[in-house]
Design a protein around this motif. Structure first.
Motif, short mmCIF file in Angstrom:
data_model
loop_
_atom_site.label_atom_id
_atom_site.label_comp_id
_atom_site.label_asym_id
_atom_site.label_seq_id
_atom_site.Cartn_x
_atom_site.Cartn_y
_atom_site.Cartn_z
N UNK A 104 0.83 -1.20 0.00
CA UNK A 104 0.00 0.00 0.00
C UNK A 104 0.86 1.25 0.00
N UNK A 105 1.90 1.26 0.85
CA UNK A 105 2.76 2.44 0.96
C UNK A 105 3.52 2.71 -0.33
N UNK A 106 4.10 1.67 -0.92
CA UNK A 106 4.88 1.86 -2.15
C UNK A 106 3.99 2.31 -3.29
N UNK A 107 2.79 1.77 -3.37
CA UNK A 107 1.84 2.22 -4.39
C UNK A 107 1.53 3.70 -4.20
N UNK A 108 1.41 4.13 -2.95
CA UNK A 108 1.17 5.53 -2.66
C UNK A 108 2.31 6.43 -3.10
N UNK A 136 4.17 6.05 -5.68
CA UNK A 136 4.13 6.23 -7.14
C UNK A 136 3.04 7.21 -7.55
N UNK A 137 2.00 7.35 -6.73
CA UNK A 137 0.89 8.24 -7.07
C UNK A 137 1.08 9.64 -6.51
N UNK A 144 7.06 13.13 -0.49
CA UNK A 144 6.74 14.19 0.46
C UNK A 144 5.31 14.11 0.95
N UNK A 145 4.35 14.07 0.04
CA UNK A 145 2.95 14.07 0.45
C UNK A 145 2.56 12.75 1.09
N UNK A 146 3.12 11.64 0.61
CA UNK A 146 2.83 10.35 1.24
C UNK A 146 3.31 10.34 2.69
N UNK A 147 4.52 10.81 2.91
CA UNK A 147 5.06 10.80 4.27
C UNK A 147 4.42 11.85 5.16
N UNK A 178 -8.35 14.58 -3.81
CA UNK A 178 -7.67 13.47 -4.48
C UNK A 178 -7.82 12.21 -3.64
N UNK A 179 -8.60 11.23 -4.09
CA UNK A 179 -8.79 10.00 -3.31
C UNK A 179 -7.47 9.29 -3.01
N UNK A 180 -6.45 9.51 -3.84
CA UNK A 180 -5.15 8.86 -3.61
C UNK A 180 -4.54 9.28 -2.28
N UNK A 181 -4.96 10.43 -1.76
CA UNK A 181 -4.41 10.91 -0.48
C UNK A 181 -4.80 10.00 0.68
N UNK A 182 -5.84 9.18 0.49
CA UNK A 182 -6.27 8.26 1.54
C UNK A 182 -5.29 7.09 1.66
N UNK A 183 -4.55 6.79 0.58
CA UNK A 183 -3.67 5.62 0.57
C UNK A 183 -2.63 5.68 1.69
N UNK A 184 -1.86 6.78 1.85
CA UNK A 184 -0.90 6.80 2.96
C UNK A 184 -1.56 6.79 4.34
N UNK A 185 -2.81 7.26 4.45
CA UNK A 185 -3.51 7.19 5.73
C UNK A 185 -3.82 5.74 6.09
N UNK A 186 -4.27 4.97 5.11
CA UNK A 186 -4.51 3.54 5.32
C UNK A 186 -3.20 2.85 5.69
N UNK A 187 -2.13 3.21 4.99
CA UNK A 187 -0.82 2.65 5.29
C UNK A 187 -0.40 2.97 6.72
N UNK A 188 -0.66 4.19 7.18
CA UNK A 188 -0.30 4.60 8.54
C UNK A 188 -1.04 3.79 9.59
N UNK A 189 -2.32 3.56 9.36
CA UNK A 189 -3.11 2.76 10.30
C UNK A 189 -2.57 1.34 10.39
N UNK A 190 -2.26 0.76 9.24
CA UNK A 190 -1.74 -0.60 9.22
C UNK A 190 -0.39 -0.69 9.92
N UNK A 191 0.47 0.31 9.68
CA UNK A 191 1.80 0.26 10.27
C UNK A 191 1.75 0.50 11.77
#
Length: 295
Positions: free
Chosen positions: A94-98, A100-101, A105-108, A157-170
């Motif tokens: 999930x994080x790596x996919x984020x 690429x999108x 900077x924005x993912x972290x 941008x729905x893609x912004x939810x991806x790193x949030x999901x990653x954060x919860x999982x981590x």
């Protein structure tokens, strides 16, 4: 069934902080390499190859240790160990996919809320005390997340939810590390992290195989090495100190990853991302200050 190995637990905060900072440096490098490779090849394949190296390393390490593979496999909490392995492998994808999108900077910037999630969940899951001041810091931190995401402003941008999901999982993975360490050794946790993840990713990633160019194999090998080192440091970190004590220092990963994004990948730092990130980091540093006051 083996007896609980409580000797693995301690609360050496200085050691835990040192291990956390080292972890963030390694993880930032790993994320930069992952961003490059996943931009050229399928994410599942990249993560799969990394896990092959990881699994081979942990198996070799366990075989050479006292008691061999049998000692590493032995656990009184197999469900927790398997869940840890599955969760981390999924989170990495999930994080790596984020990356690429959205870029590093924005993912972290969004992912930076995971230490606050750990602080919030360390009470109900680990039994660590979380007072009203820390809860207030957690709430402020999530205001920072909302500023970064900007829901309701323009086109979200729905893609912004991806790193949030990653954060919860981590965050859940980090807490499970601490929980597992109450009964199992670092070697056992490390073994299950590598082998369970490798089984999962092989079952998925083999269907996405692509030929890889020669220079990228060098990057792949480097990614494998940082993956092993980073997760070993993280497991040791949670054994050394309470999760809520070391989490503020996890923000260093945001700094190192952002530098890579700016200097290597030509990314930009938007104003709302800078403001939101500053709020999140300030909230995390407040939790550290409260830890010191309590100590």
């Amino acid at each position: 069934m083996s007896a609980p190995n409580l000797s693995q637990q301690s609360n050496n905060v200085p050691l835990g902080v040192t291990l956390m900072i080292a972890t963030t440096i390694v993880f930032a490098l790993q994320d930069g390499i992952s961003r490059h490779l996943a931009s050229e090849y399928n994410t599942m394949m990249v993560v799969m190859i990394r896990y092959w190296f990881f699994a081979a390393f942990v198996i070799a390490l366990a075989a050479r240790a006292r008691g061999g593979l049998r000692a590493a496999i032995r656990t009184s909490q197999p469900a927790i160990q398997i869940t840890r392995g599955l969760l981390l492998a999924t989170e990495i994808c999930v994080a790596v996919f984020g990356f690429t999108l959205l870029g590093l900077i924005e993912s972290h910037a969004v992912f930076a809320c995971y230490p606050l999630l750990i602080a919030a969940l360390s009470g109900p899951i680990l039994g660590e005390k979380v007072g009203w001041r820390r809860w207030s810091a957690i709430a402020v931190g999530f205001v920072g997340v909302l500023i970064i995401l900007q829901p309701g402003f323009g086109v979200f941008d729905p893609a912004a939810i991806i790193p949030l999901v990653s954060a919860i999982m981590f965050a859940v993975y980090g807490l499970l590390n601490r929980y597992a360490a109450r009964r199992d050794t670092t070697a056992t946790s490390f073994f299950y992290t590598g082998t369970v993840g490798a089984v999962l990713m092989t079952g998925i990633g083999i269907w996405f195989w692509q030929p890889m160019a020669g220079p990228d194999w060098l990057w792949m090998i480097t990614l494998c090495i940082t993956g092993v080192l980073g997760h070993w440091l993280l497991i040791r970190c949670y054994e050394a100190a309470e999760a809520s004590a070391v989490q503020p220092f996890a923000y260093f990963q945001l700094v190192f990853a952002s530098l890579l994004g700016l200097l290597v990948f030509g990314e930009t730092l938007r104003d709302n991302v800078a403001i939101g990130t500053a709020i999140i980091v300030a909230a995390g540093l407040f939790t550290l200050w409260r830890e010191r006051v309590k100590s």
